[in-house]
Design a protein around this motif. Structure first.
Motif, PDB file in Angstrom:
ATOM      1  N   VAL A  72       0.844  -1.201   0.000  1.00 40.47           N
ATOM      2  CA  VAL A  72       0.000   0.000   0.000  1.00 40.47           C
ATOM      3  C   VAL A  72       0.876   1.247   0.000  1.00 40.47           C
ATOM      4  N   ILE A  73       0.252   2.366  -0.325  1.00 41.00           N
ATOM      5  CA  ILE A  73       0.912   3.666  -0.215  1.00 41.00           C
ATOM      6  C   ILE A  73       0.147   4.467   0.820  1.00 41.00           C
ATOM      7  N   LEU A  74       0.849   4.872   1.853  1.00 40.64           N
ATOM      8  CA  LEU A  74       0.237   5.631   2.939  1.00 40.64           C
ATOM      9  C   LEU A  74       0.991   6.939   3.128  1.00 40.64           C
ATOM     10  N   PRO A  75       0.313   7.967   3.592  1.00 41.80           N
ATOM     11  CA  PRO A  75       1.035   9.179   3.974  1.00 41.80           C
ATOM     12  C   PRO A  75       1.896   8.910   5.199  1.00 41.80           C
ATOM     13  N   GLY A  76       2.818   9.803   5.477  1.00 41.85           N
ATOM     14  CA  GLY A  76       3.713   9.612   6.610  1.00 41.85           C
ATOM     15  C   GLY A  76       2.987   9.529   7.926  1.00 41.85           C
ATOM     16  N   SER A  77       1.861  10.229   8.070  1.00 41.83           N
ATOM     17  CA  SER A  77       1.045  10.183   9.283  1.00 41.83           C
ATOM     18  C   SER A  77      -0.395   9.882   8.905  1.00 41.83           C
ATOM     19  N   VAL A  78      -1.084   9.217   9.807  1.00 41.50           N
ATOM     20  CA  VAL A  78      -2.472   8.833   9.550  1.00 41.50           C
ATOM     21  C   VAL A  78      -3.320   9.064  10.803  1.00 41.50           C
ATOM     22  N   LEU A  79      -4.612   9.193  10.584  1.00 38.66           N
ATOM     23  CA  LEU A  79      -5.580   9.148  11.677  1.00 38.66           C
ATOM     24  C   LEU A  79      -6.117   7.731  11.771  1.00 38.66           C
ATOM     25  N   ILE A  80      -6.127   7.207  12.973  1.00 36.90           N
ATOM     26  CA  ILE A  80      -6.512   5.813  13.183  1.00 36.90           C
ATOM     27  C   ILE A  80      -7.965   5.758  13.630  1.00 36.90           C
ATOM     28  N   GLY A  81      -8.753   4.862  13.012  1.00 44.08           N
ATOM     29  CA  GLY A  81     -10.149   4.764  13.400  1.00 44.08           C
ATOM     30  C   GLY A  81     -10.751   3.422  13.046  1.00 44.08           C
ATOM     31  N   PHE A  82     -12.015   3.270  13.391  1.00 41.15           N
ATOM     32  CA  PHE A  82     -12.787   2.068  13.089  1.00 41.15           C
ATOM     33  C   PHE A  82     -14.135   2.508  12.541  1.00 41.15           C
ATOM     34  N   THR A  83     -14.621   1.815  11.532  1.00 40.35           N
ATOM     35  CA  THR A  83     -15.921   2.138  10.964  1.00 40.35           C
ATOM     36  C   THR A  83     -16.764   0.878  10.829  1.00 40.35           C
ATOM     37  N   GLY A  84     -18.085   1.043  10.756  1.00 41.15           N
ATOM     38  CA  GLY A  84     -18.991  -0.071  10.530  1.00 41.15           C
ATOM     39  C   GLY A  84     -20.192   0.372   9.725  1.00 41.15           C
TER      40      GLY A  84
END
Length: 836
Positions: free
Chosen positions: A805-817
């Motif tokens: 995958v390609i990700l930015p250097g920082s991310v916001l972590i979460g969960f969705t449903g």
């Protein structure tokens, strides 16, 4: 053995002296060694097992040097520090129905119980000599069984002497051995029984007895091991270094006679001299004992040094003062504040100088070098360790004095080589470790047990996914596995399944976070849980009712233990029955430790840890034993992200939370979407998320995700239904889908998604896994890791996905449903998050 003259050995000494092999020249300056000595060690090539039980001691039960060990706490403490894996004692019944020492010069005012209590307190396996008399042997066995002193290893007779009723011919010994062994095993099946324990190897009866109790014996009459005694010299004749190597040929000869690798060999007594010769309690004796012990252990046999107290040839003097043989043994068994214990497997080693001997191990990468010549430069040539370092511990100095080991420095290992100096007539223990990356900056996830940096001690064995610390049949044992590189303690998390059971219920296990500056990696047996005597903090799972656990089912956070006495910061008995399989999570953050069992918090405590720790799992058994096994292990170290109780977590859509869980959608909420997101961006590289996912309770739709969102985006909850609350968001998601929509590969799969198309069901996947367990059938444990441009996913401990995958250097972590016309409850609990 008592201090008495033996005409056979005296005669042998006279012959050797005449041959020029012995004499008073031991005090002379040693011959000059080579200018440079190459010491070659192949850590990838094991040649023999070397469990802690192979390093043993005999209790003389004599009252010399300040009185019997059993009555002196300082003596017991000194032997505890020496950490022998086994201790032998001769016991016999007395006229009052009790048991006492059977040694000719032993102190019979001290009970056999006291001697067994002392062995157990030291943390060693008891080995009991019984007389070659069926009534006596059964009396001792029955007494020990009835008083809780479960002893599994016995020797029948001692040195063919009248005191042990074994002054008989070879044929008579064989007949009696078979009768007594069968009778004892009828009372207690599975006993390890051996003999004949001759005073010296060349006793003419030994070969015939081996044939009789091994080759021509079967079933319960057969010997489990052959025991013999051998000393360097005696009768006033001093020993030579050459005699410290005699054991290799003796053990090889025995193996030829035995011709069965399942039958063990035990050098039940060894020392430099068997009398009070002038060499005893000198540095020469330390060197001799170390070389003899190395020879015995590297030959795959057990070695029991004689003895705890016996004047100049004893291990200790008054108040536990170490003597020369103690120093020699400690270069293998380690000391608090000194070198660590030799590893559980001997590996191949050699030297380029005939005056220099090397003994090396793995599962504790140690090298013990005995230099019997002049000073030399040592060049280590290592296979299996390319870069790293080695702490150098040396015993050296005036040959007529006694010199405890001191740390002389740390040498660097580069390209498999290192250089140091070996003093003349010296013992050097190299404690080898890799440099590693574990303790550096950024998050760390320890690899599985197949990685070479996981080391085993004691009885521990490993597969790629599990570590069995003790087995149900292994009484009086301790085992550990530990990761060699230190990791940061703040932000450390350990999740694992612990299985305890299958035996009679003893004693328990720990997760130990050890001080890297300490040397011990496996502790005391029995109530010591394999942790007693180590330096660090441990989460204990104790299943046996003993002095510090009267409930027999206790979980604690311990800061140390001596023998069976633990110091607890916190403990609780409000836990499920530990003799089963449970999932444990231990987290350390900002000076506090939290322990969860099956997702429920059971203990919390403030805790003081060193900045970096060695992660270990330990276990111990006594007379009662169980299998102690860990699996599905995930150990991470990095900056901890707070749990759901923290206000940094924000709710969107239908999501709700409490302190330990977040429910994204509830069963019955149709066409719904919910999410929970931590508001502070975290580095994506090295991120680790472990959690329990529950999907169920409704009609089966649609699923949930872990999202790693681009902080530059604004949306925090996506499309309902097949969008899983992710459709339309910007970022990468790990999806858990239970309802097949148009673009889905199945109705039960896990995927790594790189885009969710608007408000619809079309999600783009980098990878999917469909050959998995039913997501709705149970709560499953998932671990998601980001490493080197890959997202890796495990389910219930098994790898299921690896996607680029390609990700930015920082991310916001979460969960969705998300749910559509069909619904389910989608809930996250047991969250452990680590980021840089």
């Amino acid at each position: 053995m008592a201090l008495r003259t033996r005409t056979t050995l005296a005669a042998a000494g006279a012959v050797l002296s005449a041959a020029g092999l012995l004499g008073a020249g031991w005090l002379a300056a040693p011959a000059r060694a080579a200018a440079t000595t190459t010491i070659t060690v192949d850590f990838t090539s094991p040649i023999a097992a070397s469990p802690a039980k192979n390093f043993g001691v005999t209790f003389s039960t004599f009252g010399v040097d300040g009185g019997p060990t059993a009555t002196h706490p300082a003596d017991i403490a000194a032997l505890t520090d020496l950490a022998p894996g086994a201790i032998r004692v001769h016991l016999k019944p007395d006229a009052n129905g009790n048991i006492v020492t059977g040694a000719a010069d032993g102190d019979t005012s001290i009970s056999g119980d006291a001697w067994l209590d002392t062995i157990e307190q030291i943390g060693a396996e008891p080995i009991v000599i019984v007389n070659l008399d069926q009534a006596d042997a059964l009396a001792v066995l029955n007494y020990l069984n009835s008083t809780g002193h479960t002893v599994r290893r016995y020797i029948l007779g001692n040195e063919f002497d009248p005191n042990s009723k074994s002054d008989v011919s070879a044929a008579d010994y064989v007949t009696r051995f078979k009768q007594i062994a069968a009778a004892m095993r009828a009372v207690t099946p599975g006993l390890e029984i051996g003999g004949p324990a001759p005073a010296y190897f060349d006793d003419g009866r030994l070969h015939d007895i081996v044939t009789g109790i091994v080759t021509n014996a079967t079933g319960t009459q057969r010997a489990s091991f052959i025991d013999y005694h051998a000393y360097g010299s005696g009768a006033g004749v001093n020993a030579t270094i050459a005699q410290s190597t005699q054991y290799a040929a003796q053990i090889a000869q025995l193996r030829t006679w035995i011709n069965d690798p399942s039958v063990g060999i035990q050098v039940g007594e060894f020392n430099m001299n068997w009398g009070d010769e002038s060499q005893n309690n000198t540095h020469f004796a330390s060197v001799w004992v170390a070389n003899a012990l190395g020879t015995i252990i590297s030959s795959g046999a057990r070695g029991l040094i004689y003895s705890d107290k016996n004047n100049a040839m004893g291990l200790i003097g008054p108040n536990g003062t170490p003597k020369a043989s103690y120093i020699g043994m400690s270069m293998f068994t380690g000391q608090p504040g000194g070198p660590r214990h030799f590893g559980s497997q001997v590996v191949r080693s050699s030297t380029s100088d005939a005056a220099v001997f090397a003994y090396a191990s793995r599962d504790e990468d140690n090298i013990v070098v005995v230099n019997t010549g002049g000073a030399t430069t040592a060049q280590l040539a290592l296979t299996g360790v390319t870069t790293g370092s080695a702490d150098v511990w040396q015993s050296a100095g005036d040959i007529a004095a006694v010199h405890p080991a001191v740390k002389t420095g740390t040498i660097a290992i580069s390209s498999g080589t290192a250089t140091t100096t070996l003093p003349a007539m010296s013992i050097t223990t190299f404690v080898v470790s890799g440099t590693g990356t574990g303790g550096g900056s950024g998050p760390v996830t320890l690899p599985g047990f197949s990685d070479a940096k996981w080391h085993k001690q004691g009885t521990a064995t490993t597969t790629a996914t599990t570590a069995t610390l003790t087995a149900a049949a292994q009484t009086f044992s301790a085992g550990s596995v530990y990761y060699a590189d230190p990791v940061a303690s703040n932000g450390l998390g350990a999740a694992f399944d612990a299985t305890i059971g299958g035996g009679t219920g003893g004693d328990g296990m720990t997760l130990a976070l050890l001080d890297p500056a300490s040397t011990g990696r496996v502790g005391g047996i029995g109530a010591g849980l394999g942790y007693s005597g180590l330096t660090g903090v441990a989460v204990t799972l104790d299943t046996f009712d003993n002095a510090t656990n009267s409930a027999g089912n206790l979980v604690g956070i311990a800061t140390g233990a001596t023998g069976s006495t633990f110091t607890y910061l916190a403990s609780t008995t409000s836990v499920p029955a530990l003799r089963s399989t449970h999932h444990y999570e231990v987290d350390v953050a900002n000076g506090a430790m939290t322990v969860r069992i099956d997702g429920v918090v059971r203990l919390t405590s403030a805790v003081a840890l060193t900045g970096q720790v060695i992660v270990a799992f330990t276990a111990g058994t006594g007379g009662s034993a169980d299998t102690h096994q860990v699996g599905n292990v995930l150990v991470t170290s990095g900056t901890p992200v707070p749990g759901f109780a923290d206000p940094g977590w924000s709710l969107y859509g239908t999501a709700v939370k409490d302190a330990t869980s977040a429910t994204l959608t509830a069963a019955g909420q149709q066409f719904a979407a919910g999410s929970i997101v931590y508001g502070t961006a975290k580095p994506s590289e090295g991120l680790v998320a472990g959690f329990d996912a529950y999907l169920g309770g409704g009609t089966g739709g649609d699923g949930m995700t872990v999202v790693l969102l681009d902080p530059a985006s604004t949306a925090r909850v996506g499309a309902a239904g097949g969008g899983l609350g992710y459709g339309g968001l910007t970022g990468v998601a790990i999806t858990f889908d239970t309802h097949q929509n148009g673009s889905d590969p199945a109705g039960n799969f896990v995927g790594v998604a790189t885009a969710g198309a608007g408000a619809g069901d079309a999600i783009s996947y980098a990878a999917t896994a469909t050959a998995i367990a039913n997501l709705r059938a149970a709560t499953h444990r998932f671990v998601v890791r980001v490493k080197g441009g890959h997202v890796l996913v495990t389910m219930d401990g098994a790898p299921i996905l690896d996607a680029t995958v390609i990700l930015p250097g920082s991310v916001l972590i979460g969960f969705t449903g998300g749910a559509g016309g069909d619904t389910d409850t989608h809930r996250i609990s047991g969250l452990v998050l680590k980021a840089g």
